[in-house]
Enzyme design. Structure first.
Site, PDB file in Angstrom:
ATOM      1  N   LYS A  87      60.995  -0.175  60.614  1.00  8.92           N
ATOM      2  CA  LYS A  87      60.104  -0.161  61.784  1.00  8.92           C
ATOM      3  C   LYS A  87      59.439  -1.520  62.009  1.00  8.92           C
ATOM      4  O   LYS A  87      59.188  -1.913  63.139  1.00  8.92           O
ATOM      5  CB  LYS A  87      59.064   0.954  61.670  1.00  8.92           C
ATOM      6  CG  LYS A  87      59.696   2.343  61.764  1.00  8.92           C
ATOM      7  CD  LYS A  87      58.723   3.428  62.181  1.00  8.92           C
ATOM      8  CE  LYS A  87      59.513   4.724  62.420  1.00  8.92           C
ATOM      9  NZ  LYS A  87      58.738   5.865  62.797  1.00  8.92           N
ATOM     10  N   LYS A 122      70.001   7.710  62.364  1.00 10.11           N
ATOM     11  CA  LYS A 122      69.330   9.009  62.424  1.00 10.11           C
ATOM     12  C   LYS A 122      68.775   9.263  63.825  1.00 10.11           C
ATOM     13  O   LYS A 122      68.237   8.360  64.444  1.00 10.11           O
ATOM     14  CB  LYS A 122      68.171   8.994  61.416  1.00 10.11           C
ATOM     15  CG  LYS A 122      67.456  10.304  61.259  1.00 10.11           C
ATOM     16  CD  LYS A 122      66.212  10.150  60.391  1.00 10.11           C
ATOM     17  CE  LYS A 122      65.029   9.607  61.173  1.00 10.11           C
ATOM     18  NZ  LYS A 122      64.442  10.534  62.140  1.00 10.11           N
ATOM     19  N   LYS A 174      62.632  10.349  67.345  1.00 11.59           N
ATOM     20  CA  LYS A 174      61.811  10.457  68.546  1.00 11.59           C
ATOM     21  C   LYS A 174      61.673   9.105  69.217  1.00 11.59           C
ATOM     22  O   LYS A 174      61.751   8.990  70.430  1.00 11.59           O
ATOM     23  CB  LYS A 174      60.398  10.915  68.162  1.00 11.59           C
ATOM     24  CG  LYS A 174      60.235  12.395  68.046  1.00 11.59           C
ATOM     25  CD  LYS A 174      58.791  12.708  67.662  1.00 11.59           C
ATOM     26  CE  LYS A 174      58.649  12.944  66.198  1.00 11.59           C
ATOM     27  NZ  LYS A 174      57.739  12.074  65.495  1.00 11.59           N
TER      28      LYS A 174
HETATM   29  P1  ATP Z   1      59.900   8.655  64.642  1.00 13.31           P
HETATM   30  O1  ATP Z   1      60.975   7.971  65.388  1.00 13.31           O
HETATM   31  O2  ATP Z   1      58.561   8.563  65.304  1.00 13.31           O
HETATM   32  O3  ATP Z   1      59.842   8.296  63.175  1.00 13.31           O
HETATM   33  P2  ATP Z   1      61.243  11.116  63.884  1.00 13.31           P
HETATM   34  O4  ATP Z   1      62.149  11.814  64.827  1.00 13.31           O
HETATM   35  O5  ATP Z   1      61.833  10.361  62.748  1.00 13.31           O
HETATM   36  O6  ATP Z   1      60.257  10.225  64.757  1.00 13.31           O
HETATM   37  P3  ATP Z   1      59.121  12.161  62.231  1.00 13.31           P
HETATM   38  O7  ATP Z   1      57.820  12.515  62.859  1.00 13.31           O
HETATM   39  O8  ATP Z   1      59.220  10.865  61.501  1.00 13.31           O
HETATM   40  O9  ATP Z   1      60.254  12.243  63.358  1.00 13.31           O
HETATM   41  O10 ATP Z   1      59.568  13.319  61.259  1.00 13.31           O
HETATM   42  C1  ATP Z   1      59.167  14.685  61.449  1.00 13.31           C
HETATM   43  C2  ATP Z   1      60.005  15.589  60.569  1.00 13.31           C
HETATM   44  O11 ATP Z   1      61.315  15.735  61.134  1.00 13.31           O
HETATM   45  C3  ATP Z   1      60.218  15.046  59.158  1.00 13.31           C
HETATM   46  O12 ATP Z   1      60.240  16.117  58.251  1.00 13.31           O
HETATM   47  C4  ATP Z   1      61.568  14.395  59.237  1.00 13.31           C
HETATM   48  O13 ATP Z   1      62.203  14.303  57.994  1.00 13.31           O
HETATM   49  C5  ATP Z   1      62.281  15.347  60.175  1.00 13.31           C
HETATM   50  N1  ATP Z   1      63.365  14.663  60.900  1.00 13.31           N
HETATM   51  C6  ATP Z   1      63.204  13.593  61.706  1.00 13.31           C
HETATM   52  N2  ATP Z   1      64.380  13.217  62.219  1.00 13.31           N
HETATM   53  C7  ATP Z   1      65.307  14.065  61.708  1.00 13.31           C
HETATM   54  C8  ATP Z   1      66.722  14.166  61.850  1.00 13.31           C
HETATM   55  N3  ATP Z   1      67.389  13.319  62.637  1.00 13.31           N
HETATM   56  N4  ATP Z   1      67.367  15.147  61.178  1.00 13.31           N
HETATM   57  C9  ATP Z   1      66.682  16.020  60.388  1.00 13.31           C
HETATM   58  N5  ATP Z   1      65.347  15.966  60.213  1.00 13.31           N
HETATM   59  C10 ATP Z   1      64.655  15.001  60.855  1.00 13.31           C
HETATM   60 MG    MG Z   2      60.564   9.287  61.376  1.00 15.54          MG
END
Ligand code: ATP
Ligand code: MG
Length: 334
Positions: free
Chosen positions: A119, A199, A202
């Site tokens: 990040k 991955k 969001k």
């Molecule tokens: P950001 O881009 O803001 O980091 P993110 O999509 O990675 O957003 P987080 O808020 O970091 O979401 O994670 C929330 C939960 O969702 C965590 O438990 C994380 O492990 C899970 N998670 C996030 N992305 C995935 C994915 N692609 N597949 C499975 N689980 C996920």
């Molecule tokens: Mg994340």
């Protein structure tokens, strides 16, 4: 401090950095909802974590995302009578304990965090982005959580939480339970539909069309995203040779339907990629549609949402404040 008689406790949360996607649903939310009867449940809306990249913060959008997340948690199956659902920023113990834990976290541990490295490569890194693991450790340790149900990308964060807890317990006496991550076998890392080497996330979903299936996307958008998903240059599904993109679609199909990998592979072996994509789009539209129907009802009922979050915060505060007091006594602050 673990009390062997109590029901094992879980704590988890999602940062309000964007609209939730199907990866958050499969890797986290669906698992939280399905296992509610087994645990004493605490699920927070991680709004403090949303400030770590201030360039991306728009106050009105953040305010509305917090309500959106609250309604989506419930729409995805979290039941306020079995789970405390609350906003992290409403429980001030999180920020206080984060400071205490930050003071005993070696900088070298923070420098090793892969999420920080990735990040911070795209923005001017803030101190908050760097010390985020101390806040996340506070989130978990305040509840004496035994388990933290998360996606695979959070593994390193749970490990550093254990290290921080151990360091505190060693320096000041046993206060914190050492948590373990709960990570599902299949579906713990859903990959981007536009690029199966990264991955689904969001933050990327906000800027890249076709990256994610958003939990609030309309059906035609979901179908378009799935039909355009990047696979490989082949055309028929060969279970012996699955490219990352194809594998990702199969994992999504498997986790959203609850079918086993064998059944899914037998079903699609020898079929064209388009068949899998069409069926996956149908399944995703149905699943997301059910969530959205409940979501829309909740968004029209502010009083119910406010009551859920107030009740959740009260329950959270009573546990969190007791742990914070114990940590303050142990360090000599009380
Ligand atoms: P950001 O881009 O803001 O980091 P993110 O999509 O990675 O957003 P987080 O808020 O970091 O979401 O994670 C929330 C939960 O969702 C965590 O438990 C994380 O492990 C899970 N998670 C996030 N992305 C995935 C994915 N692609 N597949 C499975 N689980 C996920
Ligand atoms: Mg994340």
């Amino acid at each position: 401090m673990t009390d062997a008689r109590r029901t094992p406790r879980v704590l988890s949360g999602i940062a309000t950095t964007g609209t939730l996607h199907i990866g958050n649903y499969v890797g986290a939310l669906s698992m939280w909802a399905d296992e509610q009867d087994r645990y004493d449940n605490y699920f927070m809306i991680a709004d403090l974590h949303a400030l770590t990249i201030p360039e991306n913060v728009q106050p009105d959008a953040l305010r509305s995302r917090i309500r959106e997340a609250l309604a989506l948690y419930v729409a995805c199956g979290l039941d306020p009578s079995r789970s405390a659902i609350f906003r992290q920023s409403e429980v001030s113990a999180h920020a206080t304990l984060a400071w205490i834990l930050g003071c005993l976290t070696p900088v070298g541990w923070l420098e090793r965090m892969t999420q920080y490295k990735s990040k911070s490569s795209t923005v001017t890194a803030s101190a908050g982005l760097f010390t985020y693991p101390a806040l996340q450790a506070a989130d978990i340790l305040l509840y004496q959580a035994d388990f933290v149900p998360v996606g695979d990308d959070q593994r390193q964060h749970i490990e550093i939480t254990r290290d921080i807890a151990q360091r505190f317990n060693h320096l000041f006496g046993e206060v914190f339970t050492l948590p373990e991550s709960l990570i599902r076998k299949s579906g713990a890392r859903i990959m981007g539909l536009d690029d199966p080497s990264i991955k689904m996330s969001k933050s990327l979903a906000g800027t890249r069309d076709g990256h994610a299936i958003g939990l609030l996307d309309p059906p035609d958008k979901i179908r378009r995203t799935v039909m355009r998903a990047v696979t490989d240059s082949g055309s028929k599904i060969n279970p012996e040779q699955l490219s990352p993109g194809l594998n990702n679609l199969l994992v999504l199909f498997e986790t959203l339907t609850g079918l086993s990998r064998e059944v899914v592979l037998t079903k699609f072996a020898g079929q064209g990629y388009g068949v899998l994509k069409r069926e996956l789009a149908d399944v995703a539209i149905e699943k997301v549609g059910t969530v959205q129907a409940r979501y829309r009802e909740l968004r029209e009922d502010d009083a119910t949402l406010d009551a859920i979050s107030a009740e959740g915060a009260n329950k959270a505060k009573s546990v969190a404040n007791a742990t914070l007091q114990a940590a303050m006594c142990a360090t000599g602050l009380r």
